[in-house]
Write an enzyme that holds these catalytic residues in place. Structure first.
Site, PDB file in Angstrom:
ATOM      1  N   PRO A 258      -0.636  -0.225  -4.711  1.00  0.00           N
ATOM      2  CA  PRO A 258      -0.483  -0.869  -6.016  1.00  0.00           C
ATOM      3  C   PRO A 258      -0.006   0.037  -7.141  1.00  0.00           C
ATOM      4  O   PRO A 258       0.279  -0.444  -8.224  1.00  0.00           O
ATOM      5  CB  PRO A 258      -1.889  -1.384  -6.313  1.00  0.00           C
ATOM      6  CG  PRO A 258      -2.785  -0.432  -5.615  1.00  0.00           C
ATOM      7  CD  PRO A 258      -2.065  -0.034  -4.360  1.00  0.00           C
ATOM      8  N   GLY A 259       0.070   1.356  -6.946  1.00  0.00           N
ATOM      9  CA  GLY A 259       0.762   2.178  -7.924  1.00  0.00           C
ATOM     10  C   GLY A 259      -0.048   3.173  -8.716  1.00  0.00           C
ATOM     11  O   GLY A 259       0.493   3.823  -9.608  1.00  0.00           O
TER      12      GLY A 259
ATOM     13  N   CYS B  73      -6.438   7.044   4.114  1.00  0.00           N
ATOM     14  CA  CYS B  73      -7.848   6.815   3.793  1.00  0.00           C
ATOM     15  C   CYS B  73      -8.602   6.531   5.090  1.00  0.00           C
ATOM     16  O   CYS B  73      -9.455   5.657   5.167  1.00  0.00           O
ATOM     17  CB  CYS B  73      -8.019   5.684   2.782  1.00  0.00           C
ATOM     18  SG  CYS B  73      -7.169   4.156   3.202  1.00  0.00           S
TER      19      CYS B  73
END
Length: 671
Positions: free
Chosen positions: A211-212, A337
């Protein structure tokens, strides 16, 4: 057996519901009226609850009988996975650390945020943010984040969002986040951009950017240089590009350094020559995500030992393409992750081997002082999905599959540990962040330096390149901008792009010099270019343009001084937001003359306390009336500066789960 259909209407809270139910009736069945009514109530409750509550599996009742918010439902029985324990315990996670590790994994992820490093008074903003947070939570500064501008609290994001008493703080934090002063971001998510060590003027590729939050962090390093440096932010999922665009637009002045592309990172188009490649490449790849178990509770029941193995090949392809796009002397950062060595060390080792000596692992310690983590591993063990065997070599995997007549997962040689090769590659320079070490999520990170050109990593541009969605403005459109806005010839018109000259609602975008050069080199599908600085206010007209509020932070430094109206009257901006104002009244309050106002559009700014610089808004004059539209975060900060309440009595009485101003840009699982 017979069937009876009952159609009836219920009026509930001013809404009318037509309900039809089919009941199976026979001589042994009687309708239980109380059960029937309770089912009707459940239908009504489902119809009236919010869309988000249904999506999240809620029952429409977020409070207990005392009106207090329900706690996050976590219990050891639900948050347990035998395969996870079999795979990690005593192998990746030391036996003596396991109980501490798994106990931490069952707790909510703490709220964390960072202050924009590019702000001129970042330390003052950090002190203000720390003071605000400390009124409610115990707050610490992240030891590895530069200049002490990273924060972590002893409460989760849900605690801030749900507690009625925290509404004032929540609105302040949301406003600062939307204004680009801070970014709410997971602690471990801040690490990759730091390891990239981006410098002004660099050309950076973020291969899986939505998402940035990491992309916006990278952009902060480029804002200091007005016309150099660009970030190409790519994502394969087109539905996530709007969120990505919003995130990159928050950082003041950074959007003019951004190009957003939509494509598969595994097949991202190569550059035409070595000089046109990128200085920095971030490969934050898709992964199984077991490092996010603290916030992704549904993953506890879904995780299995083959999820990482399924993704290994795709991760290798993304990292390989990232290495091919990096120039000599540049840096590629690989991150996941996930704590799974098949997705981490195995991918790194395989790609370094295939690079034929053109890349080597870097020592990250000087850039991440204070970060606690586990060194990259030299050995690991794979566990089969049914947990009946442990595999250490490709030979064992082949024998296991042959014993089952070719059934089962087809492992690849690169998934297994080659201790000798891993030591030669200095795999200990990679870092695995374990949640219990600093109360974070799980993460894996490594930096690769390009010491020589990657073999066969360029591709000449095609002779007939396809037409791009964004094009430099035409001479006709340039004339329209000058006519409608009165801008001088010295304005950087060569840096302006548009989609369609006869668009229904014309929009003009600004990109910096490096971005303009990159636009001529990229062969990827460009979805967004730079910052939107001009827009049409009359449909199908290029002669009626105005300044866009979205790009005013990028536009302001490009404008002549007479297009900037400065005022110390913060209330003036709030009054303009509510309703238009007569030009003479505006000029009197702003301390300017009517003759000095630009013909149509101008930028109105007022200073803010606590190092927050100023609020800038796009204003315009029409028929002797001045108007300006403020964003919600600007209204909040202006009220805060004026000492006006952010939470009124109605808000306090109502309570409830108010809409979060930042829900659209909240940190989501990036892998």
């Amino acid at each position: 057996m017979s069937f009876a259909a009952f159609a009836f209407t219920i009026v509930h809270n001013k809404y009318t519901y037509n309900l039809t139910t089919f009941l199976s009736l026979n001589h042994n069945t009687a309708i239980n009226n109380s059960l029937f009514l309770s089912q009707c109530k459940a239908i009504i409750r489902g119809a009236t609850m919010g869309r988000n509550q249904r999506r999240k599996g809620g029952n429409g009742e977020k409070r207990d009988r005392n009106g207090d918010w329900k706690a996050d439902n976590r219990d050891d029985q639900t948050l347990h996975n035998a395969a996870l324990e079999k795979f990690y315990r005593g192998k990746v996670i030391a036996e003596e650390e396991w109980e501490t590790f798994i106990a931490c994994m069952r707790t909510p992820l703490p709220l964390s945020l960072r202050v924009n490093l590019s702000l001129p008074h970042a330390e003052e903003v950090a002190n203000f943010v720390g003071q605000q947070l400390s009124t409610v939570f115990t707050t610490t500064r992240l030891p590895f984040y530069p200049r002490g501008l990273g924060f972590q609290c002893d409460a989760s994001r849900a605690d801030l969002k749900r507690n009625i008493e925290h509404k004032h703080l929540k609105r302040v934090i949301s406003a600062l986040n939307e204004g680009g002063y801070i970014t709410r971001q997971e602690t471990v998510s801040m690490i990759p951009p730091l390891l990239l060590n981006v410098q002004p003027g660099h050309r950076v590729l973020d291969m899986c950017s939505a998402p940035g939050s990491k992309t916006s962090q990278i952009l902060e390093a480029l804002v200091g240089s007005q016309n150099s440096g660009v970030v190409v932010a790519n994502d394969v999922n087109s539905s996530r590009l709007d969120v990505l665009n919003h995130q990159t637009n928050r950082c003041p002045g950074a959007h003019g350094h951004t190009i957003i592309t939509n494509g598969d990172a595994m097949m991202y188009p190569l550059m035409p020559d070595e000089d046109s490649k990128f200085d920095r490449v971030l490969c934050d790849v898709m992964c199984s995500g077991d490092g996010t178990l603290r916030k992704s509770m549904d993953m506890w029941s879904r995780w299995n030992t083959l999820q990482g193995a399924d993704l290994h090949s795709s991760q290798c392809r993304v990292l390989t393409r990232g290495m091919q796009l990096c120039k000599k002397g540049g840096v590629v950062v690989y991150s996941t992750c996930s704590l799974n060595p098949i997705e981490d060390e195995a991918v790194l080792s395989d790609c370094i081997e295939k690079s034929k000596g053109s890349f080597r692992l870097m020592d990250p310690s000087t850039l991440l002082t204070g970060l606690k983590g586990q060194q990259g591993r030299y050995n690991w063990v794979l566990t089969t999905k049914d947990l009946d065997a442990e595999l250490r070599t490709m030979e064992e995997a082949t024998a296991y599959r042959e014993a089952r007549e070719g059934k089962g997962f087809a492992y690849r040689p690169g998934m297994f540990a080659n201790e000798e090769r891993l030591k030669e590659q200095n795999m200990h320079h990679a870092i695995r962040v374990l949640p219990h070490q600093q109360d974070t999520g799980g993460f894996f990170i490594a930096a690769l330096e390009c010491v020589s050109e990657y073999p066969n990593s360029t591709r000449p541009a095609p002779a007939m390149a396809p037409e791009k969605a964004f094009k430099p403005i035409t001479e006709q459109l340039k004339a329209s901008i000058r006519t409608s806005l009165g801008l001088p010839e010295t304005f950087p018109y060569d840096n302006l792009y548009f989609r369609n000259e006869v668009a229904r609602e014309q929009k003009i975008y600004y990109i910096c010099d490096t971005g303009r050069e990159m636009m001529s080199l990229l062969q990827a599908n460009v979805a967004q270019v730079g910052a939107k600085i001009f827009e049409a206010y009359i449909k199908h007209s290029n002669d009626k343009l105005r300044f866009s509020g979205e790009g005013v932070q990028t536009l302001a430094p490009l404008l002549p001084a007479n297009f900037i109206v400065k005022t110390t009257d913060a209330q003036l901006l709030l009054d303009l937001h509510s309703v238009g104002m007569n030009t003479s009244v505006f000029c009197r309050r702003a301390g300017v003359t009517a003759e000095s106002l630009p013909v149509h559009s101008f930028v109105l700014e007022t200073p803010l306390p606590n190092g927050l610089d100023c609020v800038r808004v796009a204003a315009e004059t029409n028929f002797s009336v001045v108007t300006a539209k403020l964003f919600d975060w600007q209204v909040t900060l202006l009220k805060l500066a004026l000492g006006q309440p952010l939470v009124d009595a109605a808000d306090k009485d109502e309570g409830g789960d108010e809409k979060d101003d930042n829900d659209a840009t909240a940190e989501a699982p990036e892998s």
